[in-house]
Design a protein around this motif. Structure first.
Motif, PDB file in Angstrom:
ATOM      1  N   GLU A 292      -5.192  50.788  61.012  1.00 38.47           N
ATOM      2  CA  GLU A 292      -5.386  52.234  60.965  1.00 38.47           C
ATOM      3  C   GLU A 292      -4.557  52.855  59.845  1.00 38.47           C
ATOM      4  O   GLU A 292      -5.051  53.712  59.107  1.00 38.47           O
ATOM      5  CB  GLU A 292      -5.009  52.864  62.307  1.00 38.47           C
ATOM      6  CG  GLU A 292      -5.304  54.351  62.367  1.00 38.47           C
ATOM      7  CD  GLU A 292      -5.066  54.940  63.742  1.00 38.47           C
ATOM      8  OE1 GLU A 292      -5.086  56.187  63.854  1.00 38.47           O
ATOM      9  OE2 GLU A 292      -4.858  54.172  64.699  1.00 38.47           O
ATOM     10  N   ASP A 293      -3.288  52.428  59.705  1.00 35.38           N
ATOM     11  CA  ASP A 293      -2.450  52.966  58.628  1.00 35.38           C
ATOM     12  C   ASP A 293      -3.031  52.638  57.255  1.00 35.38           C
ATOM     13  O   ASP A 293      -3.031  53.482  56.353  1.00 35.38           O
ATOM     14  CB  ASP A 293      -1.030  52.397  58.737  1.00 35.38           C
ATOM     15  CG  ASP A 293      -0.225  53.034  59.851  1.00 35.38           C
ATOM     16  OD1 ASP A 293      -0.624  54.126  60.310  1.00 35.38           O
ATOM     17  OD2 ASP A 293       0.785  52.438  60.270  1.00 35.38           O
ATOM     18  N   LEU A 332     -11.140  53.813  60.909  1.00 36.81           N
ATOM     19  CA  LEU A 332     -11.275  55.246  61.154  1.00 36.81           C
ATOM     20  C   LEU A 332     -12.662  55.566  61.693  1.00 36.81           C
ATOM     21  O   LEU A 332     -13.630  54.834  61.436  1.00 36.81           O
ATOM     22  CB  LEU A 332     -11.050  56.016  59.849  1.00 36.81           C
ATOM     23  CG  LEU A 332      -9.732  55.743  59.105  1.00 36.81           C
ATOM     24  CD1 LEU A 332      -9.670  56.578  57.834  1.00 36.81           C
ATOM     25  CD2 LEU A 332      -8.541  56.018  60.000  1.00 36.81           C
ATOM     26  N   LYS A 333     -12.785  56.669  62.434  1.00 39.05           N
ATOM     27  CA  LYS A 333     -14.085  57.066  62.977  1.00 39.05           C
ATOM     28  C   LYS A 333     -15.071  57.352  61.858  1.00 39.05           C
ATOM     29  O   LYS A 333     -16.246  57.013  61.939  1.00 39.05           O
ATOM     30  CB  LYS A 333     -13.909  58.292  63.881  1.00 39.05           C
ATOM     31  CG  LYS A 333     -13.188  57.993  65.195  1.00 39.05           C
ATOM     32  CD  LYS A 333     -13.118  59.236  66.074  1.00 39.05           C
ATOM     33  CE  LYS A 333     -12.419  58.907  67.383  1.00 39.05           C
ATOM     34  NZ  LYS A 333     -12.320  60.110  68.268  1.00 39.05           N
ATOM     35  N   SER A 338     -16.535  57.744  51.617  1.00 40.15           N
ATOM     36  CA  SER A 338     -17.732  58.487  52.015  1.00 40.15           C
ATOM     37  C   SER A 338     -18.378  59.280  50.882  1.00 40.15           C
ATOM     38  O   SER A 338     -19.536  59.680  50.992  1.00 40.15           O
ATOM     39  CB  SER A 338     -17.387  59.458  53.155  1.00 40.15           C
ATOM     40  OG  SER A 338     -16.349  60.350  52.756  1.00 40.15           O
ATOM     41  N   ARG A 339     -17.662  59.534  49.788  1.00 46.01           N
ATOM     42  CA  ARG A 339     -18.214  60.348  48.697  1.00 46.01           C
ATOM     43  C   ARG A 339     -18.019  59.655  47.349  1.00 46.01           C
ATOM     44  O   ARG A 339     -17.035  58.935  47.160  1.00 46.01           O
ATOM     45  CB  ARG A 339     -17.551  61.730  48.670  1.00 46.01           C
ATOM     46  CG  ARG A 339     -17.823  62.570  49.906  1.00 46.01           C
ATOM     47  CD  ARG A 339     -17.181  63.947  49.769  1.00 46.01           C
ATOM     48  NE  ARG A 339     -15.734  63.835  49.636  1.00 46.01           N
ATOM     49  CZ  ARG A 339     -14.977  64.691  48.965  1.00 46.01           C
ATOM     50  NH1 ARG A 339     -15.537  65.715  48.320  1.00 46.01           N
ATOM     51  NH2 ARG A 339     -13.674  64.540  48.908  1.00 46.01           N
ATOM     52  N   THR A 340     -18.946  59.930  46.441  1.00 41.80           N
ATOM     53  CA  THR A 340     -18.871  59.328  45.107  1.00 41.80           C
ATOM     54  C   THR A 340     -19.120  60.373  44.021  1.00 41.80           C
ATOM     55  O   THR A 340     -19.687  60.079  42.965  1.00 41.80           O
ATOM     56  CB  THR A 340     -19.891  58.178  44.961  1.00 41.80           C
ATOM     57  OG1 THR A 340     -21.211  58.684  45.219  1.00 41.80           O
ATOM     58  CG2 THR A 340     -19.592  57.052  45.927  1.00 41.80           C
ATOM     59  N   ASN A 341     -18.687  61.598  44.276  1.00 36.26           N
ATOM     60  CA  ASN A 341     -18.916  62.693  43.320  1.00 36.26           C
ATOM     61  C   ASN A 341     -18.357  62.385  41.935  1.00 36.26           C
ATOM     62  O   ASN A 341     -18.887  62.838  40.920  1.00 36.26           O
ATOM     63  CB  ASN A 341     -18.243  63.985  43.819  1.00 36.26           C
ATOM     64  CG  ASN A 341     -18.750  64.419  45.182  1.00 36.26           C
ATOM     65  OD1 ASN A 341     -19.547  63.726  45.781  1.00 36.26           O
ATOM     66  ND2 ASN A 341     -18.297  65.565  45.647  1.00 36.26           N
ATOM     67  N   ALA A 342     -17.251  61.644  41.871  1.00 36.32           N
ATOM     68  CA  ALA A 342     -16.538  61.449  40.607  1.00 36.32           C
ATOM     69  C   ALA A 342     -17.112  60.328  39.748  1.00 36.32           C
ATOM     70  O   ALA A 342     -16.730  60.175  38.590  1.00 36.32           O
ATOM     71  CB  ALA A 342     -15.058  61.153  40.894  1.00 36.32           C
TER      72      ALA A 342
END
Length: 428
Positions: A292-293, A332-333, A338-342
């Protein structure tokens, strides 16, 4: 950029039946089979995708070579070199010949890495012989295009025969199996260095030919030359090193290169490489993702930077890299990636800047823009194993660094207007 994640889930059994029926009917005069092959590949319906290609051939589709190309591209992107070899052989006369030698070469290198580890040395000779036969087959076909059949790390097909032998001897040297290496070197009429003096000559020759760590990072730290980065496996190490990495970006034009390595034993990433022009870090994704860490630290660093609206994350033909990061472990839940905007894929930029480089890989592109190619001898390494050697870590870090170095050269020449558009469809 998140079209893939928004696509509704399709039941795999129903899809297999539906695609199988399409292959049987073969309606390719009325519709294109390319999107269906893409979808089969995305759903890992390998045999069904292959049936689609066979159906296109049987029905006389106008998209035969493009269909085979899509099938092969996916195998190469996934680094499924055994499958690429099989497909290039199976569809040799329908477009497969264009990458036949490359597939056979990479399959051989991948196999040699594994058999050296298992000490199954006789298999090495058979793999080298298979490469020789593939090269001979392509070279004797007068209609073959040698340029399109070349692997990016050798100038012509004949050189591939030497490269695969050098690769085998290097792997044996690293494993300290000098007797087997010396026997093969004699068989192949090649020199084999295994004492310190001769080894230095060999290393010096490679240093002169390929980009070295000191070429990329010539600056010195307080304690001397900058060391090749170690693999970051704990959340504390990642948070500390990532802060330094971000600080090393140019604040006026923040860019960072990335690359991903993976193995055969997982759908996720084995290693993530991130680099600016001034420093690189190597992230042990499996080790961090299992706690988790560790997952939280990945979310605060990697996940955040990939979703940034102010930083450009530069990859090279990076669709599969992103897929591997999404498939990596997380505690993590909501997954930490989750994102690839960059993300900006620099391969289309290179192709527009110099069309002659459009079909070439990162190594040859580096040679054009930076002055030396990348040493790809570690490309087929066992990336899931720990510890990684210094040679592996150098190879990994330089792949990410090269994306920044090439982008800087293109930007300096005033070609930046299309960079935003290359974010397009990375995931489509």
């Amino acid at each position: 950029n998140n079209q893939t994640s928004r696509r509704p889930k399709i039941d795999k059994k129903l899809a297999t039946a539906a695609f199988g029926l399409a292959a049987e009917i073969g309606p390719w005069t009325a519709m294109s089979c390319i999107p269906l092959i893409d979808l089969c590949n995305e759903m890992e319906l390998w045999q069904t995708a292959e049936r689609m290609c066979s159906s296109a051939i049987q029905r006389g589709s106008s998209e035969i070579e493009e269909s085979v190309s899509v099938l092969l591209d996916h195998a190469f992107d996934q680094r499924m070199y055994r499958r690429a070899d099989y497909l290039a052989t199976e569809f040799y006369d329908h477009g497969g010949k264009s990458r036949f030698a490359e597939a056979r070469f990479l399959h051989a290198c991948d196999t040699i890495s594994k058999v050296v580890q298992k000490r199954q040395f006789p298999i090495i000779e058979r793999q080298v012989e298979r490469v020789d036969k593939a090269i001979d087959r392509v070279q004797t076909k007068s209609e073959s295009s040698l340029d399109s059949s070349m692997h990016e790390d050798f100038e012509d097909l004949g050189e591939a025969k030497v490269k695969v032998r050098e690769f085998a001897l290097t792997r044996l040297r690293e494993a300290n199996v000098h007797d087997a290496a010396h026997r093969l070197a004699l068989l192949w009429d090649m020199e084999y260095w295994y004492n310190s003096d001769d080894s230095e000559k060999y290393d010096q020759a490679r240093r002169e030919k390929y980009i070295q760590w000191d070429d990329a990072f010539p600056m010195e730290t307080e304690t001397g030359a900058m060391d090749v980065p170690e693999v970051l496996s704990t959340h504390d190490e990642l948070l500390r090193s990532f802060e330094n990495l971000e600080s090393s970006m140019n604040s006026k034009a923040p860019v960072m290169g990335f690359d991903v390595e993976w193995g055969d034993d997982s759908k996720g990433a084995a290693l993530l490489q991130l680099s600016t022009a001034k420093m690189s870090i190597l992230v042990d994704i499996p080790a961090l993702g299992k706690s988790e860490d560790g997952s939280k630290s990945l979310e605060r660093t990697v996940g955040r930077i990939f979703g940034s609206s102010t930083v450009k994350l530069l990859g090279f033909s990076c669709k599969e890299d992103l897929s591997r990061l999404r498939g990596s472990p997380s505690k993590l839940k909501t997954h930490w990636f989750s994102r690839t905007n960059a993300v900006v894929d620099i391969k289309p930029l290179i192709g527009i800047d110099n069309p002659k480089l459009r079909s070439l890989g990162l190594s040859r592109s580096s040679e054009y823009y930076v002055g030396k190619p990348l040493d790809k001898s570690e490309q087929c390494s066992m990336w899931g194993q720990r510890p990684l050697s210094e040679s592996q870590r150098t190879y990994a870090a330089l792949d990410a660094w090269a994306c920044v170095a090439i982008y800087d050269k293109i930007s300096f020449r005033g070609f930046t207007s299309s960079s935003t558009s290359t974010k397009r469809k990375i995931e489509e």
